[in-house]
Design a protein around this motif. Structure first.
Motif, PDB file in Angstrom:
ATOM      1  N   PRO B 224       0.976  -1.352   0.125  1.00  0.00           N
ATOM      2  CA  PRO B 224      -0.053  -0.056  -0.058  1.00  0.00           C
ATOM      3  C   PRO B 224       0.825   1.240   0.023  1.00  0.00           C
ATOM      4  O   PRO B 224       0.436   2.189  -0.818  1.00  0.00           O
ATOM      5  N   ASP B 225       1.700   1.167   0.863  1.00  0.00           N
ATOM      6  CA  ASP B 225       2.492   2.577   0.941  1.00  0.00           C
ATOM      7  C   ASP B 225       3.224   2.724  -0.451  1.00  0.00           C
ATOM      8  O   ASP B 225       3.575   4.016  -0.840  1.00  0.00           O
ATOM      9  N   VAL B 226       3.887   1.806  -0.846  1.00  0.00           N
ATOM     10  CA  VAL B 226       4.601   1.934  -2.291  1.00  0.00           C
ATOM     11  C   VAL B 226       3.770   2.432  -3.327  1.00  0.00           C
ATOM     12  O   VAL B 226       4.212   3.230  -4.187  1.00  0.00           O
ATOM     13  N   TYR B 227       2.716   1.724  -3.277  1.00  0.00           N
ATOM     14  CA  TYR B 227       1.548   1.969  -4.411  1.00  0.00           C
ATOM     15  C   TYR B 227       1.094   3.358  -4.226  1.00  0.00           C
ATOM     16  O   TYR B 227       1.229   4.209  -5.142  1.00  0.00           O
ATOM     17  N   GLN B 228       0.785   3.831  -3.063  1.00  0.00           N
ATOM     18  CA  GLN B 228       0.518   5.255  -2.850  1.00  0.00           C
ATOM     19  C   GLN B 228       1.423   6.420  -3.281  1.00  0.00           C
ATOM     20  O   GLN B 228       1.246   7.265  -3.823  1.00  0.00           O
ATOM     21  N   GLY B 229       2.896   6.091  -2.635  1.00  0.00           N
ATOM     22  CA  GLY B 229       3.846   6.832  -2.836  1.00  0.00           C
ATOM     23  C   GLY B 229       4.633   6.937  -4.266  1.00  0.00           C
ATOM     24  O   GLY B 229       4.840   8.066  -4.644  1.00  0.00           O
ATOM     25  N   ALA B 230       4.627   6.091  -4.815  1.00  0.00           N
ATOM     26  CA  ALA B 230       5.185   6.201  -6.364  1.00  0.00           C
ATOM     27  C   ALA B 230       4.346   6.962  -7.227  1.00  0.00           C
ATOM     28  O   ALA B 230       3.227   6.831  -7.031  1.00  0.00           O
TER      29      ALA B 230
END
Lengths: 259, 474
Positions: B224-230
């Motif tokens: 979730p964090d990577v999907y949101q941040g990228a």
């Protein structure tokens, strides 16, 4: 006999320099002893006939890693004296940990058993007259050429990444316009002067290098200069090349580019 | 040595180098757009070469080309090309307008192609690293964005850990078999009746490393964090090509060298599949950010796709391949819509920001509705057929519990997909979105048509998937 002597020389120096790495007071000395240790380890590899490992050890560890350490040690303001303060206090704990590790190693090795049929395992046998390096090169560039090239791509991607994530175009960056740099003549930046004997430049009123000589070959925008530099060949206020002592007009030269 | 087998990879790599040089030389102009176009062109050229490439193994059994490899390579090339197309519209706004972006996408796709063709544990690892390393960089590409940098760093640290696990597992397998070639490992395994403990641990470690790349539970924490941040196009890419390639590895390694010990790992895959499906559907419900929602949705989808693998049959593999194809289509389409979500020049990613899209922008809303229905598995959209095939395979393999959990979790998952449709069509209209560039309309409409009309191409796709699955079991 000779081999044994060489081995013991290398091994002794290796152990001693390894000890110096941890005990030297000056961290730069530590790194230098580390390099000495690496060289001696490379020598041991040579004695064992593994000349490729020896070369790699020197190139990678001495050439890259140790120099990197040296940079870090010299550039970071680490207070090593402060870090050593607790030595007396922590020494017993360190010794205890060391003893435990030693005991465990002793346990492990005392029960070490070599499989009875170890001789039946096929070993790679070097062809007579072939060096390790040649044999490695043979497989690396034939059997594994695909992987070798792929590793090259991995490194390329890493390099692109390092550039993309860190390179910033700074207005103060100093870059050259290569064409202009090549076209530059001595007259653009150099003034020949005859200074009378016994007198310095200061006595003749001083001389200042033509201001635009710094910028003449620079890319517009670098050196913090926003305007296009004055085209080469017409340096405003440049000293004539005939050697006449044009001096004392440093203040006039300021206007060359700054507008 | 049959080096022409890897011609698609070689050509793609050379194209990547050429585009890189072109971009550097052009630095003063605006090389982003031209480099992106060249990259798409390189993908198309490579896809053509993949289609015509012959079967066989080359480079001393390091490289394998068969119909399975071709299928996976085409999928990941499509994923790469579509992701490149997605960047074109809003590159400047997304702060990714630099020519290195398409080049890195290209190299990442090249890595996924190598993974699909791996015939050796070393090829597996190097392909995986090439693909992952490029993605770590792409995640942090908008480097002044705190979230992007966090995403990149998080993914890098966790991804390196997963690579380490995978490498350790490979080392243990090598310790058992004394070789890294798939074929030789298979021979060594079929010669022994009992599976030694070290080998089993090695297989488990390799599974852990690969399922991390798939973001299947329990290795999903980063998602979730990577999907949101990228940057959103990178998220779209990450959810496509690399996952497909990780699946390619998983299918190839599990069905090939470890096929003889299938009963030992099947239960593991089954468990991962069950928890991924359940977690993906339950954790997505409270999400308010659509990118996070897509992350949880992708965790769930990986669970469904793993269902086919846990069946361990040719039919199951075919189901997984068809599932991945449909997933790629609807996923890229959904991300095209998410990228188009901009209001007054700023990206908005809340689900509430979609409110009333059905009135303000009926075309986009219809496309999104198609993707959401398809992800929920409503017939006759693409997602339905994928789910149907994996469920069918699971039931034929007598995995009734797994199939039941799958049905229950797709019902739960339907809730949040349908909620988005409800928000779009029945909620108070928010301010309209900005006009979107042509490329995004093109991708979303194209994927919408492909998702809605998947029935027409179902025949050819499942035939190709069948051939690919057969190649695995040969």
């Amino acid at each position: 006999m000779m081999t044994q002597i060489v081995f013991y020389v290398f091994a002794t120096v290796l152990v001693l320099s390894a000890g110096m790495v941890v005990s030297a007071r000056n961290p730069v000395h530590s790194v230098l002893f580390l390099i000495l240790a690496f060289f001696n380890a490379a020598g041991l590899f040579l004695v064992a006939g593994a000349e490729f490992l020896a070369m790699i050890l020197v190139i990678v560890y001495v050439g890259a890693v140790a120099v990197l350490f040296l940079f870090v040690v010299m550039m970071l303001d680490v207070r090593f004296a402060q870090m050593r303060e607790g030595l007396q206090r922590y020494a017993p704990f360190g010794a205890a940990v060391g003893l435990v590790l030693l005991a465990e190693l002793a346990l492990a090795f005392s029960h070490w058993q070599v499989a009875a049929d170890i001789a039946s395992v096929p070993h790679v046998v070097a062809a007579p007259g072939r060096t390790n390096t040649a044999a490695l090169g043979d497989v690396l560039y034939t059997h594994y050429v695909f992987l070798f090239e792929a590793c090259g791509l991995v490194l390329l991607v890493a390099m692109i990444g390092a550039i993309v994530l860190t390179l910033r175009e700074r207005p103060m960056g100093r870059r050259q316009n290569i064409d202009r740099q090549h076209e530059r003549t001595a007259a653009d930046t150099l003034a020949m002067m005859t200074v009378p004997l016994g007198q310095g430049v200061a006595a003749n009123g001083g001389f200042r290098r033509p201001e635009q000589s710094y910028y003449i070959a620079s890319v517009p925008g670098s050196y913090g200069v926003t305007a296009e530099p004055v085209p080469q060949g017409k340096p405003a206020g440049a000293a004539p090349a005939d050697g006449a002592p044009e001096s004392g007009h440093g203040a006039d030269n300021h206007g060359g580019l700054a507008q | 040595m049959n080096w022409t087998l890897a011609l698609p990879e070689i050509v793609l790599a050379l194209c990547g180098l050429a585009i890189l040089v072109f971009g550097v030389v052009q630095k003063k102009g605006q090389p982003f757009l031209s480099c992106s176009m060249l990259t798409i062109g390189a993908f198309v050229l490579t896809a053509f070469l993949v289609v015509v490439s012959p079967d066989g193994t080359g480079y001393n059994h390091i490289f394998v080309n068969d119909s399975f490899a071709r299928f996976m390579k085409l999928l990941s090339l499509a994923g790469g090309a579509l992701a490149t197309m997605l960047t074109v519209g809003y590159a400047r706004e997304l702060k990714v307008e630099r020519f290195e972006f398409p080049v890195l996408l290209l190299f990442s796709t090249l890595g996924t192609m190598m993974m699909a063709s791996s015939g050796n544990l070393m090829t597996l690892f190097i392909g995986l690293e090439l693909s992952s390393l490029a993605i770590y960089i792409l995640c942090a590409f908008a480097r002044d964005d705190v979230r992007g940098a966090e995403a990149g760093l998080k993914y890098f640290v966790l991804g390196s850990l997963a690579s380490g696990l995978l490498l350790y597992g490979s080392a243990l397998v090598y310790g058992f078999a004394g070789t890294m070639e798939y074929g030789a490992i298979q021979t060594a395994l079929s010669a022994t009746s009992a599976v030694p403990m070290g080998l089993m641990i090695g297989i488990v470690f390799m599974l852990a490393g690969l399922t991390f790349k798939l973001s299947a539970v329990p290795f999903h924490m980063w998602t979730p964090d990577v999907y949101q941040g990228a940057p959103t196009p990178v998220t779209a890419f990450m959810a496509g090509a690399p996952k497909i390639a990780a699946f390619a590895l998983l299918l190839r390694v599990m069905a090939g060298p470890f096929g003889h010990v299938a009963p030992q790992w099947q239960i593991l895959i089954e468990a991962i599949s069950i928890v991924s499906m359940l977690f993906g559907s339950l954790a997505a419900i409270p999400q308010t950010d659509i990118k996070r929602l897509m992350a949880y949705s992708s965790i769930g989808h990986m669970g469904y796709a793993l269902m086919g693998l846990s069946a361990g049959t040719e039919e199951g593999m075919r189901g997984t391949l068809v599932y991945l194809t449909t997933y790629l289509l609807m996923n890229v389409g959904a991300f095209a819509v998410i990228i188009a979500m901009r209001r007054k020049g700023r990206a908005v990613t809340g689900i509430a920001d979609l409110a009333g899209l059905g009135r303000t922008d009926p075309g986009l809303a219809t496309a999104m509705a198609i993707f959401m229905f398809s992800m929920a598995g409503a017939p006759p959209l693409a997602g339905f057929f994928g789910k149907l095939m994996v469920f069918y395979a699971a039931i034929n393999a007598h995995l009734f519990g797994l199939a039941a959990v799958g049905v229950v979790s797709s019902v739960i998952g339907a809730y949040y997909y349908v909620r988005i449709i409800k928000v779009m069509f029945f909620d108070e209209a928010a301010a309209p979105l900005d006009r979107r560039p042509l490329s995004l309309s093109f991708v979303s409409v194209g994927m919408g048509i492909a998702t809605a009309g998947f029935l027409i191409v179902l025949g050819p796709v499942s035939t190709a998937a069948q051939a690919a699955a057969q190649a695995l079991f040969r």
